[in-house]
Design an enzyme around this catalytic site. Structure first.
Site, short mmCIF file in Angstrom:
data_model
loop_
_atom_site.label_atom_id
_atom_site.label_comp_id
_atom_site.label_asym_id
_atom_site.label_seq_id
_atom_site.Cartn_x
_atom_site.Cartn_y
_atom_site.Cartn_z
CG HIS A 112 -1.74 1.15 1.29
ND1 HIS A 112 -3.03 1.24 0.84
CD2 HIS A 112 -1.53 2.49 1.73
CE1 HIS A 112 -3.54 2.35 0.62
NE2 HIS A 112 -2.57 3.23 1.46
CG ASP A 161 -11.79 3.76 5.70
OD1 ASP A 161 -11.32 4.75 6.16
OD2 ASP A 161 -11.46 3.51 4.48
NE ARG A 205 -9.90 10.81 8.09
CZ ARG A 205 -9.00 10.09 7.50
NH1 ARG A 205 -9.58 8.84 7.13
NH2 ARG A 205 -7.86 10.49 7.32
CB SER A 223 -8.48 5.24 6.95
OG SER A 223 -8.83 5.07 5.80
CE LYS A 254 -8.97 1.88 3.20
NZ LYS A 254 -9.11 3.37 2.81
N1 URA Z 1 -5.76 6.42 2.48
C1 URA Z 1 -6.82 6.08 2.98
O1 URA Z 1 -7.17 4.91 2.50
N2 URA Z 1 -7.18 6.72 4.11
C2 URA Z 1 -6.70 7.69 4.43
O2 URA Z 1 -7.16 8.23 5.51
C3 URA Z 1 -5.87 8.55 3.64
C4 URA Z 1 -5.32 7.78 2.61
#
Ligand code: URA
Length: 428
Positions: free
Chosen positions: A82, A161, A168, A183, A187
């Site tokens: 990621h 999320d 957000r 967040s 995932k």
């Molecule tokens: N990427 C995400 O998935 N969540 C965040 O809060 C910031 C970047």
């Protein structure tokens, strides 16, 4: 339990109890806590922070809001990567097939771009026929047969999320380390990968402009992953200048294919190989050197099969923009700065990105860079080319470009950070 008492606790710098966290995340997901209440809580978290225990519990609550995937039936170990997002960051495209070619399955659930950073799905959608949305069964089938899959995360994964991130985004509460870490990690943990390598970007084109903040985000995510049984490691990497020589969807696919063919820009190759080695080590597989898989064409084979499995034609020509505009150097010297954020904003304004989730993107829009920091420039040399289907965007896109670079007299020392700044493991 009520939302106001939870907001007040955090507003007054208190520590939320496990029960408060579980309740508020669940009630928000079900629509019982209103958006304005969650916005107030997110702002209180941004301003007052969270303890490690609160972050861990908040992550658990977001995981529990949806389904968890299970790859334990696969014949190979799994590893995922990621990136916290940057300009020209196309690394997932060559990386996923490369790691699969070395014997590790890569379930890469990706997103779309928002703002100045591009999204992996938008990039791949410039390949004619390629389809981002797969059912869980289709995803598992591609993963088993090809070894790598890049697709959209389904709605069932961490729905709390999804809702909170959209909120957000419009309430100025994205830039909070506890909220970003929970967040991303909710995932990734729900996705069920066995190993995870995080590419935490730092610099003007990244969420985290400051090295100390990026390090804290990386540590927080590595701790969360490790505590949840995912072998997690993070690289801190430079995002003060764009990665590679392209920013924009089809342009970045073209550059990724060059890397898979054994060429491509040195920085893209370096980071792809470094992340591939981390993923293989974290997955406990060291049979093949990823550099060999680029050289012998096996990574390219996986790429072609991966694109074909999702309806794409790896041989189809990629779209090209209707109009282009070349920016040339007005003076000679050495390029000492090429700002990632400015280039990302310009590519976005050309149509490569979107301002709102529902907007389409232009596949062919973006920027090609003809010089990178450290290069010698002569007056009149092309510095970059802007591409778009809608040329009325050129003046708007040129605004950030005019202050995006510095050219200094030849011989001026260049103080660049290395591309890979640091490595964060559970023990560092
Ligand atoms: N990427 C995400 O998935 N969540 C965040 O809060 C910031 C970047």
């Amino acid at each position: 339990m009520d939302a106001i008492s939870v907001i007040r606790t955090k507003r007054d710098r208190g520590e939320l109890t496990d029960h408060q966290i579980d309740w508020v995340v669940d009630a928000y997901t079900r629509g019982e806590v209103a958006d304005e209440q969650m916005s107030a809580l997110a702002m209180a978290i941004l301003l007052n922070g969270m303890t490690a225990r609160e972050i861990s519990r908040w992550t658990d609550a977001m995981i529990a809001s949806g389904e968890r995937m299970d790859f334990s039936g696969l014949t190979r170990p799994t590893a995922d990567k990621h990136s916290t997002g940057g300009v020209g960051d196309k690394i997932t495209l060559p990386l996923a097939p490369l790691v699969a070619a070395c014997g590790v399955a890569v379930p890469q659930l990706s997103g779309r771009g928002l703002g100045h950073t591009g999204g992996t799905l938008d990039k791949l959608e410039s390949v004619p026929g390629w389809r981002a949305t797969l059912s869980n069964a289709e995803m598992l089938a591609v993963l088993e047969s090809v070894g790598a899959v890049i697709c959209a995360a389904g709605d069932g994964l961490a729905p709390a999320d999804k809702k909170l991130y959209a909120l957000r985004d419009v309430t100025g509460t994205v830039e909070s380390i506890p909220l970003i870490a929970s967040s991303i990690m909710s995932k990734k943990i729900a996705e069920g990968t066995g190993a995870l390598v995080l590419d935490v970007k730092v610099g003007s084109g990244a969420f985290m402009k400051d090295l100390a903040d990026a390090r804290e985000l990386a540590r927080t995510m590595v701790e969360l992953g490790t505590a949840h049984g995912v072998r997690t490691v993070a690289l801190l990497t430079d995002m003060s200048t764009p990665l590679g020589r392209t920013a924009g969807n089809a342009l970045e696919v073209r550059e990724s294919v060059e890397v898979l063919a054994g060429g491509g820009p040195a920085d893209v190759v370096e980071l792809t190989l470094a992340l591939a080695r981390e993923m293989l080590t974290a997955a406990g597989v060291d049979a093949k050197d990823p550099a060999d898989a680029l050289a012998d064409g096996s990574a390219m084979d996986v790429w072609r099969r991966m694109i074909t499995a999702q309806g794409g034609d790896p041989d189809a020509p990629l779209p090209t923009a209707r109009e282009s505009h070349v920016v040339t150097a007005l003076e000679s010297g050495v390029l000492t700065r090429l700002d990632a954020y400015a280039i990302g904003v310009a590519a976005w304004r050309l149509g490569a990105g979107r301002a709102r989730k529902e907007e389409p993107v232009q596949a062919a829009a973006g920027i090609e860079l003809h010089a990178k920091p450290g290069d010698l420039i002569r007056t009149g040399d092309p510095l970059l080319t802007l591409h778009t289907d809608t040329p009325e965007r050129f003046p708007y896109a040129m605004e950030p470009v005019t202050s995006a670079f510095d050219i200094a007299p030849e011989g001026t020392p260049n103080h660049h950070r290395p591309l890979i700044i640091d490595r964060i493991t559970p023990t560092t």
